[in-house]
Design an enzyme around this catalytic site. Structure first.
Site, PDB file in Angstrom:
ATOM      1  N   GLY A  46       0.821  -1.204   0.000  1.00  0.00           N
ATOM      2  CA  GLY A  46       0.000   0.000   0.000  1.00  0.00           C
ATOM      3  C   GLY A  46       0.851   1.249   0.000  1.00  0.00           C
ATOM      4  O   GLY A  46       0.598   2.195  -0.762  1.00  0.00           O
ATOM      5  N   ASP A  92     -10.955   3.591   9.558  1.00  0.00           N
ATOM      6  CA  ASP A  92     -11.005   2.229  10.085  1.00  0.00           C
ATOM      7  C   ASP A  92     -12.111   1.508   9.326  1.00  0.00           C
ATOM      8  O   ASP A  92     -13.301   1.767   9.526  1.00  0.00           O
ATOM      9  CB  ASP A  92     -11.313   2.247  11.587  1.00  0.00           C
ATOM     10  CG  ASP A  92     -11.361   0.849  12.192  1.00  0.00           C
ATOM     11  OD1 ASP A  92     -11.341  -0.138  11.422  1.00  0.00           O
ATOM     12  OD2 ASP A  92     -11.451   0.743  13.420  1.00  0.00           O
ATOM     13  N   LEU A  93     -11.732   0.603   8.440  1.00  0.00           N
ATOM     14  CA  LEU A  93     -12.695  -0.051   7.554  1.00  0.00           C
ATOM     15  C   LEU A  93     -13.596  -1.053   8.262  1.00  0.00           C
ATOM     16  O   LEU A  93     -14.557  -1.545   7.668  1.00  0.00           O
ATOM     17  CB  LEU A  93     -11.967  -0.722   6.391  1.00  0.00           C
ATOM     18  CG  LEU A  93     -11.485   0.265   5.326  1.00  0.00           C
ATOM     19  CD1 LEU A  93     -10.328  -0.316   4.539  1.00  0.00           C
ATOM     20  CD2 LEU A  93     -12.637   0.643   4.405  1.00  0.00           C
ATOM     21  N   TYR A 196     -16.103 -21.551  12.048  1.00  0.00           N
ATOM     22  CA  TYR A 196     -15.189 -20.507  11.569  1.00  0.00           C
ATOM     23  C   TYR A 196     -13.811 -21.081  11.269  1.00  0.00           C
ATOM     24  O   TYR A 196     -13.240 -21.824  12.066  1.00  0.00           O
ATOM     25  CB  TYR A 196     -15.063 -19.390  12.608  1.00  0.00           C
ATOM     26  CG  TYR A 196     -14.096 -18.295  12.224  1.00  0.00           C
ATOM     27  CD1 TYR A 196     -14.443 -17.329  11.292  1.00  0.00           C
ATOM     28  CD2 TYR A 196     -12.821 -18.242  12.796  1.00  0.00           C
ATOM     29  CE1 TYR A 196     -13.555 -16.321  10.934  1.00  0.00           C
ATOM     30  CE2 TYR A 196     -11.930 -17.230  12.454  1.00  0.00           C
ATOM     31  CZ  TYR A 196     -12.298 -16.272  11.517  1.00  0.00           C
ATOM     32  OH  TYR A 196     -11.415 -15.277  11.175  1.00  0.00           O
TER      33      TYR A 196
END
Length: 331
Positions: A46, A92-93, A196
């Protein structure tokens, strides 16, 4: 583009390959008219994406959760290029509230928006829920970027129309999209802890990135909007994304070093798809090693893509109502 090309760096039809760097794919490109948002541009690929784009003249807006890291990244970019245009905004996604605040802050800058690079992500996390009650990898990697993209879309449409310059949206996916749950997306049990798997949950979120890009591309084509939407696999790069499995990844890299890229190589596909003039009008595609490749069968399922779109809209709407966030999150 297969294993042989990855190992040898042999160039594909684009003229670039796995060994190509971000600077190489953007050589000679003047992007001074462009403004880009890059999520997670504070480290790894990034930051390299932000650095190279700024070097080519792009006004880079970095959305960052850790503002200290963002300041360090900006300082390093400016150290290498004193003319770089870099703006930092908190993002903050995993938080709808933060995403809305970021969009508000960006609009307050009164900037155009040509490029949206949905780069940030989390990987192989132990099970946990976001502050909005969504499994964290799905929340951060897909839902957060889905909401962000939709809230910025009108700005991108206006920019593309008034400037005459094609807008581009990129979702950073991964080859890991092939390793997901059997049904692809667990629509009925997205937050289910009993079954999960941190690896499959990551794969699910990366599959969602491709499906999101494909469906948005289809919708924009129907509208006749001058914006393309594509997804990319950057390659295997040992960055902070592997923080939850760092020792395992270092062990695997020792025995498969020929499959891994360095950071400048890892940012190449993103920069290629974002800036290269040869990709004008190319949309709804998936890229790896700076070449178009074919993703999994699930990733090419148009019905699944439309189902994910509707699921994402409804999930955001239901969470927004539950948290009394108002209609601004409604898409």
């Amino acid at each position: 583009m297969g294993i042989y090309s990855l190992i040898t760096g042999r160039r594909g039809p684009s003229g670039f390959g796995s060994a190509t760097t971000a600077e190489e794919v953007t050589q000679g490109i003047d992007a001074t008219r462009l403004t880009a948002i890059i999520t997670g541009g504070t480290g790894g690929i990034g930051m390299e994406t932000a650095r190279v784009m700024a070097k080519r003249g792009v006004h880079v807006v970095i959305g960052a959760r850790n503002m200290g890291a963002a300041e360090n990244a900006k300082a390093e970019i400016l150290r290498q290029n004193t003319n770089a245009r870099v703006t930092l905004l908190h993002l903050d996604l995993s938080s709808f509230k933060s995403i809305r605040a970021f969009v508000y802050d960006f609009h307050a800058l009164h900037l155009p928006l040509n490029l949206l690079i949905n780069n940030a992500g989390v990987m192989f996390c132990p099970y946990q829920l976001s502050e909005d009650g969504i499994e964290l990898q799905f929340a951060t990697n897909h839902i957060g970027h889905f909401l962000l993209t939709n809230l910025l879309l009108d700005t991108m449409k206006i920019t593309a129309k008034t400037s005459g310059v094609e807008g581009r949206i990129l979702n950073l996916s991964s080859i890991a999209h092939i390793y997901t749950y059997k049904e692809g997306i667990k629509f009925d049990s997205i937050n289910d802890i009993c079954c999960y798997s941190d690896k499959r949950a990551y794969g699910q979120s990366k599959l969602a990135n491709i499906l999101h890009a494909n469906e948005l591309s289809r919708q924009l084509q129907e509208e006749g909007v001058n914006i393309t939407v594509n997804s990319v696999h950057p390659g295997l790069i040992l960055t902070n994304l592997f923080q939850h499995t760092a020792l395992l990844m270092r062990f695997l890299k020792f025995f498969s070093f020929y499959l891994w890229k360095n950071i400048p190589q890892g940012a190449a596909t993103t920069c290629y798809v974002a800036l290269h003039p040869s990709l004008k009008g190319v949309t709804g595609k998936y890229f790896a090693d700076c070449n178009q490749v074919t993703p999994s069968k699930l990733a090419r399922d148009e019905t699944l893509a439309q189902k994910l779109w509707n699921f994402s809209v409804n999930l955001i709407s239901s969470v927004s109502k539950k948290n009394y966030l108002g209609s601004e999150d409604t898409i």
